[in-house]
Design a protein around this motif. Structure first.
Motif, short mmCIF file in Angstrom:
data_model
loop_
_atom_site.label_atom_id
_atom_site.label_comp_id
_atom_site.label_asym_id
_atom_site.label_seq_id
_atom_site.Cartn_x
_atom_site.Cartn_y
_atom_site.Cartn_z
N VAL A 1 0.86 -1.37 0.37
CA VAL A 1 0.01 0.12 -0.07
C VAL A 1 0.83 1.21 0.23
CG1 VAL A 1 -1.67 1.40 1.80
CG2 VAL A 1 -1.74 -1.11 1.01
N LEU A 2 2.02 0.93 0.71
CA LEU A 2 2.41 2.27 0.98
C LEU A 2 3.37 2.67 0.09
CD1 LEU A 2 4.50 0.71 3.95
CD2 LEU A 2 2.15 2.51 3.97
N ARG A 3 3.73 2.02 -1.13
CA ARG A 3 4.37 2.13 -2.26
C ARG A 3 3.47 2.64 -4.10
NH1 ARG A 3 6.47 -2.38 -1.26
NH2 ARG A 3 6.15 -4.63 -2.29
N ALA A 4 1.65 2.28 -3.32
CA ALA A 4 1.35 2.29 -4.64
C ALA A 4 0.50 3.23 -5.39
CB ALA A 4 -0.01 1.07 -4.66
N LYS A 5 0.66 3.47 -6.53
CA LYS A 5 0.05 4.55 -7.83
C LYS A 5 -1.07 4.99 -6.86
CE LYS A 5 -0.03 6.51 -12.12
NZ LYS A 5 -0.78 6.28 -13.24
N ALA A 6 -2.01 4.69 -6.55
CA ALA A 6 -3.16 4.43 -5.65
C ALA A 6 -3.44 4.69 -4.54
CB ALA A 6 -4.19 3.64 -6.05
#
Length: 286
Positions: A203-208
């Motif tokens: 989640v920490l690096r997700a584009k969204a």
């Protein structure tokens, strides 16, 4: 200027669900981005305004921010499962009912007999309005949603987070802009804790997640302008007008997100919105 401050929170909070729903991601991505965006905005506000706050109030404000994550995560999940046009009026109605009851039971609001009568009437309007907006024709959708009932239950339960978020500041000596930074710190810490517990480091690096930072900035505009509106226009006027956000987000869900409603659902939704706004006015103005 006062009129602008009065309308801005309703516009920003009304746009927020639409902006969030446009992000192609999971609720955890959306809540992470919203929390980070709010923290960035709160740091700027703190550096500009330099508000003072005690250590105790700072900690309490962080706790309120953590509870906000519970409520907002439930709301974002509702957007995905039910749609913005159904989630927002139900969520708003639940918050208004809960906050009003807490105000009476804990803070002794509605002291006079007439206030109690009008307050009770307002709560009835809010409950009926929320029920109307939840009307659903199961035969309309080609693919019925099997998670609909569980999502509604989840929405009710997670509203507790919003109620704590709305209630604790009433008992604090500091409020407004002073608690904005610690609240946002609590938001980010709670989201990071949730990410760790659920083991979702991606989640920490997700584009969204980072696309959702915009939602946090929109939320911050709404929050800061509401605080300024309370100062300029008074609590009652600022609060009632801010509730028009539910009308904007519900209609926006249908018009811009193309959320389908049958004729019967549309009629009940519009009636429900009228009752929710009327209930908000009744519980606040009398």
């Amino acid at each position: 200027m006062n009129l602008f401050l009065m309308l801005l929170p309703a516009i920003a909070w009304g746009i927020l669900p639409l902006a969030v729903a446009k992000v192609k991601g999971q609720p955890i991505n959306q809540i992470f981005g919203t929390a980070v965006g709010t923290l960035l905005a709160s740091v700027v506000v703190f550096l500009v305004m330099r508000p003072s706050i005690s250590t105790l109030n700072f900690i309490l404000a962080m706790v309120t921010g953590a509870f906000w994550v519970m409520g907002q995560l439930g709301q974002y999940t509702g957007f995905r499962e039910l749609g913005v046009s159904q989630t927002m009026p139900i969520s708003t109605g639940l918050q208004l009912v809960g906050t009003s009851l807490i105000g009476v039971l804990i803070f002794g609001e509605w002291a006079s007999t007439s206030a109690k009568l009008f307050g009770a009437l307002g709560i009835v309007l809010l409950i009926v309005g929320s029920i109307f907006t939840a009307v659903h024709d199961s035969g309309i959708q080609q693919e019925p949603n099997p998670r609909r009932k569980s999502t509604l239950v989840m929405l009710v339960l997670t509203t507790i987070g919003f109620l704590v978020f709305n209630t604790i500041p009433k008992a604090m000596s500091s409020s407004g802009l002073a608690i904005f930074l610690p609240e946002s710190i609590g938001m980010v810490l709670a989201v990071l804790a949730y990410v760790a517990v659920t083991r979702q480091p991606q989640v920490l690096r997700a584009k969204a997640s980072w696309q959702s930072v915009l939602a946090g900035l929109i939320f911050s505009v709404a929050s800061v302008s509401y605080i300024l509106s309370v100062r300029a226009n008074g609590v009652n006027s600022a609060f009632v007008v801010s509730q028009l956000s539910v009308v904007l987000s519900t209609l926006g869900g249908m018009l811009f997100l193309h959320e389908h409603k049958s004729r019967r659902e549309l009629i009940f939704t519009l009636l429900g919105l009228v009752l929710i706004v009327a209930g908000a006015i009744t519980t606040t103005m009398f």
